[in-house]
Design a protein around this motif. Structure first.
Motif, mmCIF file in Angstrom:
data_model
loop_
_atom_site.group_PDB
_atom_site.id
_atom_site.type_symbol
_atom_site.label_atom_id
_atom_site.label_comp_id
_atom_site.label_asym_id
_atom_site.label_seq_id
_atom_site.Cartn_x
_atom_site.Cartn_y
_atom_site.Cartn_z
ATOM 1 N N ASP A 1 52.874 23.069 45.771
ATOM 2 C CA ASP A 1 53.449 24.106 46.632
ATOM 3 C C ASP A 1 52.317 24.858 47.335
ATOM 4 O O ASP A 1 51.161 24.795 46.899
ATOM 5 C CB ASP A 1 54.246 25.072 45.730
ATOM 6 N N GLY B 1 58.243 32.617 48.856
ATOM 7 C CA GLY B 1 59.006 31.664 48.047
ATOM 8 C C GLY B 1 58.426 30.262 48.117
ATOM 9 O O GLY B 1 58.816 29.385 47.363
ATOM 10 N N GLY C 1 62.306 23.117 42.074
ATOM 11 C CA GLY C 1 61.538 24.077 42.864
ATOM 12 C C GLY C 1 61.765 23.875 44.350
ATOM 13 O O GLY C 1 62.124 22.786 44.801
ATOM 14 N N ASP C 2 61.547 24.929 45.085
ATOM 15 C CA ASP C 2 61.717 24.908 46.527
ATOM 16 C C ASP C 2 60.407 25.436 47.121
ATOM 17 O O ASP C 2 60.012 26.561 46.776
ATOM 18 C CB ASP C 2 62.894 25.825 46.880
ATOM 19 N N PRO C 3 59.672 24.694 47.935
ATOM 20 C CA PRO C 3 60.059 23.503 48.700
ATOM 21 C C PRO C 3 59.631 22.154 48.118
ATOM 22 O O PRO C 3 59.795 21.138 48.807
ATOM 23 C CB PRO C 3 59.341 23.738 50.026
ATOM 24 N N ASN D 1 60.046 27.083 35.298
ATOM 25 C CA ASN D 1 61.298 27.416 35.965
ATOM 26 C C ASN D 1 62.384 26.500 35.438
ATOM 27 O O ASN D 1 62.109 25.378 34.981
ATOM 28 C CB ASN D 1 61.160 27.282 37.480
ATOM 29 N N TYR E 1 60.783 22.776 35.224
ATOM 30 C CA TYR E 1 59.722 22.824 36.245
ATOM 31 C C TYR E 1 58.506 23.460 35.600
ATOM 32 O O TYR E 1 58.528 24.632 35.228
ATOM 33 C CB TYR E 1 60.270 23.648 37.393
ATOM 34 N N ARG F 1 64.909 25.078 36.982
ATOM 35 C CA ARG F 1 65.642 24.387 38.064
ATOM 36 C C ARG F 1 64.631 23.704 38.961
ATOM 37 O O ARG F 1 63.428 23.886 38.822
ATOM 38 C CB ARG F 1 66.464 25.412 38.842
ATOM 39 N N GLU G 1 53.774 29.080 35.005
ATOM 40 C CA GLU G 1 55.161 29.502 34.781
ATOM 41 C C GLU G 1 56.034 28.274 34.536
ATOM 42 O O GLU G 1 55.679 27.162 34.919
ATOM 43 C CB GLU G 1 55.713 30.243 36.006
HETATM 44 N N1 GLY Z 1 58.077 26.452 44.473
HETATM 45 C C1 GLY Z 1 58.253 27.691 43.820
HETATM 46 C C2 GLY Z 1 59.563 27.866 43.192
HETATM 47 O O1 GLY Z 1 60.470 27.090 43.416
HETATM 48 O O2 GLY Z 1 59.727 28.805 42.437
#
Ligand code: GLY
Length: 414
Positions: free
Chosen positions: A205, A219, A282-284, A278, A262, A280, A276
């Motif tokens: 990212d 984000g 990740g975006d993008p 996550n 993630y 779910r 970290e």
């Molecule tokens: N790429 C960062 C996020 O989805 O939290």
């Protein structure tokens, strides 16, 4: 298979496309609320609440629900759907604490023996100076809640670090101060079903708003996959040293994980360490990773939801690279301007868009994602940047250096 995707961003748009058109897939895909670009799905723009989602699942007799964003997972949507007998791709409320509660995540990592940053929490304004004095620059100051990636300030400036801590506390949230993890960042998404871990392609990212990682965190302004500087052995090490120990620990403590885990990592001198987790996609990064997914994604997500991921064969990946560049609205990330007309968005993934009087307009900070494919990373970059240059949105901006360091051979792991 009839599949309902929950969410409205470019990540969910990429999921919809992969589930509807992916190899071998002939699925009937729905999205709630969806977005104006999701032509491969039937969108249900008026569906927002948990009750409405449960009702829609019943009406459609869905075979699988795929939950995109973290907030509904952290609030327990997956548990509610499972209690209705619906197969869900996404962790339980209890397991989603790996993202929703940084204290929970740190505790799991400590028990699993996984490397991560040292951290201290602040809940009182009077403790800000004292806690920050335990750390050295660069200071990493986080909103200890769900802040969509925008609650993190990394700064050499102690006064700026203190100011952010006070701002977060004033908003009623605890603050987490962490030691800075050195080394290039890697996002490794893994399908996880109990102790079974299946890694997807590693991605990277670009979180800062400006080229050369300047300006505030966002984000995510772009991503590429795979990473030419990360080998299969490196991926195996992340799985063996980080993701599998965490998955095992979660099973052992009664919070088994099911869904997409993630792992956000920094690979420094001592190897991979967790920035970290996550709960779910990740975006993008998803937009790049799924563009290269060569198997039938729906079968893998359903198998995860039905606790039979271990029965699935290896995932096939398309050769080459995928580069995602995010087009952001004027003023993003601080004060994005909405409501301006957009042209040239054909073939892109939508995030912050709406249709007003038949005209596509901006309706959020990150407006569109463009995904370029190529045999080489340089070719994929060229394709993405050629496409994004054709989009017109007054005042919009994007980074011009997504994947550039990697294409120039400037990144490596130690
Ligand atoms: N790429 C960062 C996020 O989805 O939290």
């Amino acid at each position: 298979m009839r599949i309902l995707v929950i969410g409205s961003g470019a990540r969910e748009h990429a999921l919809v496309n992969a589930l509807a058109h992916g190899n071998g897939a002939g699925n009937d895909v729905h999205a709630a609320p969806g977005n104006p670009g999701m032509t491969a799905a039937t969108c249900h723009p008026d569906i927002h609440t948990t009750e409405q989602i449960v009702g829609l699942c019943r009406d459609l007799s869905v075979d699988l629900v795929v939950v995109g964003p973290e907030v509904p997972l952290v609030e327990g949507l997956a548990d509610i759907l499972r209690a209705e007998g619906i197969d869900v791709f996404g962790p339980s409320k209890s397991a989603a604490r790996i993202e929703g509660s940084k204290a929970f995540a740190k505790d799991v990592m400590a028990k699993a023996g996984v490397a991560t940053a040292r951290a201290e929490q602040i809940t009182e304004e009077r403790d800000v100076d004292e806690v920050l004095s335990h750390f050295e620059a660069p200071y990493v100051v986080k909103d200890d809640g769900l802040a969509a990636g925008k609650g993190v300030v990394v700064t050499e400036d102690l006064q700026a670090a203190k100011a952010h801590a006070h701002e977060v506390l004033a908003a009623g949230n605890p603050v987490l101060v962490e030691s800075f993890l050195d080394g290039p960042e890697i996002s490794l998404f893994c399908l996880v079903d109990g102790e079974t871990v299946v890694p997807l392609l590693p991605a990277q990212d670009h979180k800062r708003v400006g080229d050369n990682d300047e300006g505030p965190n966002t984000g995510g302004m772009g991503a590429y996959a795979p990473l030419p500087w990360v080998s299969q052995d490196n991926v195996d090490r992340i799985v063996n040293d980080v993701v599998r120990p965490v998955a095992k620990q979660m099973v052992a403590q009664g919070d088994p994980y099911s869904g997409l885990l993630y792992a956000g990592l920094a690979w420094g001198k001592k190897g991979p360490a967790v920035v970290e987790f996550n709960c779910r996609f990740g975006d993008p990064e998803t937009q790049s990773v799924l563009a290269l997914f060569g198997s039938d994604l729906s079968e893998y997500l359903l198998a995860t939801a039905q606790n039979r991921l271990s029965e699935m064969g290896p995932i096939t990946w398309k050769p080459g690279y995928a580069v995602t560049v995010v087009l952001a609205a004027e003023g993003y990330p601080e004060h994005p301007i909405k409501g301006d007309p957009i042209t040239g968005a054909e073939g892109t993934l939508h995030a912050g868009t709406a249709v007003v009087d038949g005209q596509l307009v901006s309706n959020g900070g990150r407006v569109l994602s463009v995904v370029g494919l190529g045999e080489t990373l340089e070719e994929a970059r060229a394709t993405a940047y050629e496409q994004i240059s054709r989009i017109e949105l007054r005042g919009s901006h994007y980074r011009t250096d997504i994947g550039r360091k990697a294409a120039e051979g400037k990144l490596s792991v130690q």
